[in-house]
Design a protein around this motif. Structure first.
Motif, mmCIF file in Angstrom:
data_model
loop_
_atom_site.group_PDB
_atom_site.id
_atom_site.type_symbol
_atom_site.label_atom_id
_atom_site.label_comp_id
_atom_site.label_asym_id
_atom_site.label_seq_id
_atom_site.Cartn_x
_atom_site.Cartn_y
_atom_site.Cartn_z
ATOM 1 N N GLY A 177 0.827 -1.201 0.000
ATOM 2 C CA GLY A 177 0.000 0.000 0.000
ATOM 3 C C GLY A 177 0.859 1.248 0.000
ATOM 4 N N ILE A 178 0.435 2.273 -0.744
ATOM 5 C CA ILE A 178 1.144 3.555 -0.791
ATOM 6 C C ILE A 178 0.358 4.558 0.046
ATOM 7 N N VAL A 179 1.045 5.208 0.968
ATOM 8 C CA VAL A 179 0.410 6.070 1.953
ATOM 9 C C VAL A 179 0.973 7.481 1.847
ATOM 10 N N ASP A 180 0.089 8.486 1.880
ATOM 11 C CA ASP A 180 0.529 9.878 1.925
ATOM 12 C C ASP A 180 1.155 10.175 3.283
ATOM 13 N N VAL A 181 2.258 10.909 3.282
ATOM 14 C CA VAL A 181 2.917 11.292 4.522
ATOM 15 C C VAL A 181 2.173 12.480 5.128
ATOM 16 N N PRO A 182 1.590 12.333 6.317
ATOM 17 C CA PRO A 182 0.889 13.465 6.927
ATOM 18 C C PRO A 182 1.876 14.578 7.279
ATOM 19 N N SER B 64 20.993 -4.714 23.478
ATOM 20 C CA SER B 64 21.809 -5.023 22.298
ATOM 21 C C SER B 64 21.750 -3.956 21.216
ATOM 22 N N GLU B 65 20.729 -3.102 21.257
ATOM 23 C CA GLU B 65 20.600 -2.032 20.253
ATOM 24 C C GLU B 65 20.206 -0.728 20.953
ATOM 25 N N PRO B 66 21.133 -0.126 21.685
ATOM 26 C CA PRO B 66 20.784 1.043 22.499
ATOM 27 C C PRO B 66 20.254 2.225 21.699
ATOM 28 N N ASP B 67 20.551 2.286 20.400
ATOM 29 C CA ASP B 67 20.072 3.396 19.579
ATOM 30 C C ASP B 67 18.706 3.133 18.952
ATOM 31 N N ALA B 68 18.199 1.902 19.066
ATOM 32 C CA ALA B 68 16.916 1.552 18.451
ATOM 33 C C ALA B 68 15.767 2.122 19.288
ATOM 34 N N ARG B 69 14.634 2.336 18.620
ATOM 35 C CA ARG B 69 13.482 2.944 19.286
ATOM 36 C C ARG B 69 12.319 1.960 19.314
ATOM 37 N N VAL B 70 11.536 2.025 20.396
ATOM 38 C CA VAL B 70 10.317 1.224 20.538
ATOM 39 C C VAL B 70 9.131 2.181 20.574
ATOM 40 N N PRO C 45 -3.367 10.323 15.920
ATOM 41 C CA PRO C 45 -3.304 8.900 15.577
ATOM 42 C C PRO C 45 -1.865 8.419 15.453
ATOM 43 N N GLY C 46 -1.720 7.116 15.266
ATOM 44 C CA GLY C 46 -0.385 6.534 15.228
ATOM 45 C C GLY C 46 0.390 6.796 13.957
ATOM 46 N N LEU C 47 -0.309 7.006 12.817
ATOM 47 C CA LEU C 47 0.401 7.132 11.544
ATOM 48 C C LEU C 47 1.405 8.275 11.543
ATOM 49 N N PRO C 48 1.035 9.507 11.953
ATOM 50 C CA PRO C 48 2.047 10.569 11.961
ATOM 51 C C PRO C 48 3.251 10.234 12.839
ATOM 52 N N ARG C 49 2.993 9.631 14.005
ATOM 53 C CA ARG C 49 4.107 9.262 14.884
ATOM 54 C C ARG C 49 4.987 8.200 14.238
ATOM 55 N N LEU C 50 4.337 7.263 13.557
ATOM 56 C CA LEU C 50 5.070 6.186 12.896
ATOM 57 C C LEU C 50 5.943 6.726 11.770
ATOM 58 N N ARG D 119 7.019 9.867 11.372
ATOM 59 C CA ARG D 119 8.095 10.695 11.937
ATOM 60 C C ARG D 119 9.235 9.826 12.457
ATOM 61 N N ALA D 120 8.865 8.715 13.110
ATOM 62 C CA ALA D 120 9.891 7.806 13.638
ATOM 63 C C ALA D 120 10.698 7.178 12.509
ATOM 64 N N CYS D 121 10.029 6.819 11.403
ATOM 65 C CA CYS D 121 10.738 6.251 10.250
ATOM 66 C C CYS D 121 11.669 7.278 9.619
ATOM 67 N N TYR D 122 11.209 8.516 9.503
ATOM 68 C CA TYR D 122 12.053 9.572 8.941
ATOM 69 C C TYR D 122 13.291 9.792 9.817
ATOM 70 N N ALA D 123 13.076 9.835 11.140
ATOM 71 C CA ALA D 123 14.203 10.012 12.047
ATOM 72 C C ALA D 123 15.166 8.833 11.958
ATOM 73 N N LEU D 124 14.619 7.633 11.846
ATOM 74 C CA LEU D 124 15.422 6.417 11.752
ATOM 75 C C LEU D 124 16.353 6.452 10.549
ATOM 76 N N LEU D 125 15.843 6.960 9.437
ATOM 77 C CA LEU D 125 16.607 6.957 8.189
ATOM 78 C C LEU D 125 17.305 8.287 7.907
ATOM 79 N N GLY D 126 17.142 9.250 8.809
ATOM 80 C CA GLY D 126 17.782 10.546 8.595
ATOM 81 C C GLY D 126 17.189 11.302 7.420
#
Length: 366
Positions: free
Chosen positions: A41-46, A230-236, A267-272, A274-281
């Protein structure tokens, strides 16, 4: 386009997450391997900034950035040896830029859990172990070829050997390959190998409906401890995926009330995302003309000509300058005309590093 794979054990909420972010209706039955071929699925970035620019400028259309989500079949113990749908799983996961690893953090007797009792740390370890075993086989094959080339005098091969050995040792300890690469060139070398554990990961803790965002859940805390070890930089990120799926299917007029009842501010999508963008710089910049206002995605640190090249190759090849203004400044002034009159539009050259939220007009030779 950013490509994100949703992975995890069977029956942990992967397809529910996919339906939540895409407002889709993919089957999410309570049995292993309900998802055989991946749902896509292709999703628009809020982005509220894009919405505001659209209101200010009022062009005929608004074009957001997009993310492509893949809901990949559940992985089971032995997948690295082809168990379950292991071979399909491993092939699909090599194609994505980032991984959302869904971990079950809820109890529900109606939803069977393949490994038995709910144990987030163990469940995460099963997935990591299978990915690490598959990567270890890949690295060992590549290391053998590289060692032979190095002995024959190949300097490039000799230079690669220390990294391959460090990765092999890390994988042997059950640590992901992404924990080894320090410099960008090392990360790029691992990307060329298409190592599964080199792909950046965001852990999604799927909590019960009444515990949306409940970081205090003992299951979420157990997952955080395991990740930190084991992955101190990873986010939950803790989400109630059932609530998110229900929210995605509501009419827009009903959503604010639903969020309030659930005790959530968004909702969760914007947070999700944003987290992906931060993860990948990743960052966003904006362009507009008489036809549209559009959001573009580039990696943090991208220079102006390369950012222009994302729009069209001619922008990079014939780059003259970038006329840029920060979104906040543009929003305050209300138009490019007012920004120019007040001297707020900057003329930037080839060395300019694009900032998140820049509104840019590119000048170039055709």
């Amino acid at each position: 386009m950013l490509r994100v794979g949703i992975v995890g054990l069977p029956n942990v909420g992967k397809t529910t997450l996919f339906n939540a972010v895409t407002a889709g209706h993919a089957p999410a039955d309570n049995y292993p391997f309900c998802t055989v071929e991946p749902n896509v699925g292709i999703v628009d970035v809020p982005d509220p900034r894009l919405d505001h620019l659209f209101e200010l400028l009022q062009p005929p259309r608004k074009v957001p950035a997009t993310v492509e989500f893949f809901d990949i079949a559940g992985l089971v113990e032995g997948a690295s040896r082809g168990e379950g749908l292991g071979n399909q799983f491993l092939a699909r996961i090599r194609e994505v830029d980032a991984i959302l690893h869904v971990v079950r953090c809820f109890e529900d007797p109606k939803v069977p859990h393949v490994p038995g009792l709910v144990d987030p740390a163990r469940d995460r370890e099963i997935v990591l172990t299978e990915l690490a075993l598959a990567d270890l086989a890949t690295v060992e094959r590549h290391a053998e070829k590289t060692e032979r080339a190095a002995r024959s005098g190949d300097r490039e091969a000799a230079a690669q050997l220390p990294l391959l050995k460090r990765v092999r040792d890390a994988l042997g300890r059950g640590q992901p390959a992404r924990s080894v690469a320090g410099r960008e060139e090392e990360a790029e070398a691992l990307r060329r190998l298409q190592l599964l554990t080199a792909t950046p990961v965001l852990y999604v803790a799927n909590v019960a409906e009444g515990a949306a965002g409940a970081d205090g859940s003992p299951y979420v805390q157990a997952l955080r401890r395991a990740v930190a070890a084991s992955e101190p930089d990873a986010r939950v990120l803790a989400l109630s995926l059932t609530l998110e799926e229900q929210f995605a299917r509501l009419d827009p007029a009903e959503r604010a009330e639903y969020l309030a009842l659930a005790g959530l501010t968004e909702p969760g999508l914007p947070r999700l995302v944003r987290a992906c963008y931060a993860l990948l710089g990743l960052i966003t910049f904006f362009t507009f003309n008489e036809k549209e206002v559009r959001a573009w995605t580039v990696r943090r640190g991208t220079h102006a000509p390369q950012a222009g090249g994302v729009i069209h190759g001619d922008f990079e090849r014939g780059f003259i300058r970038a006329e840029a203004i920060a979104y906040d400044e543009f929003a305050r002034l209300g138009s490019m005309k007012a920004a120019r009159e007040q001297g707020k539009v900057r003329s930037e050259g080839r060395d300019y590093v694009v900032e998140d939220g820049d509104v840019i007009f590119f000048r170039f030779h055709a």
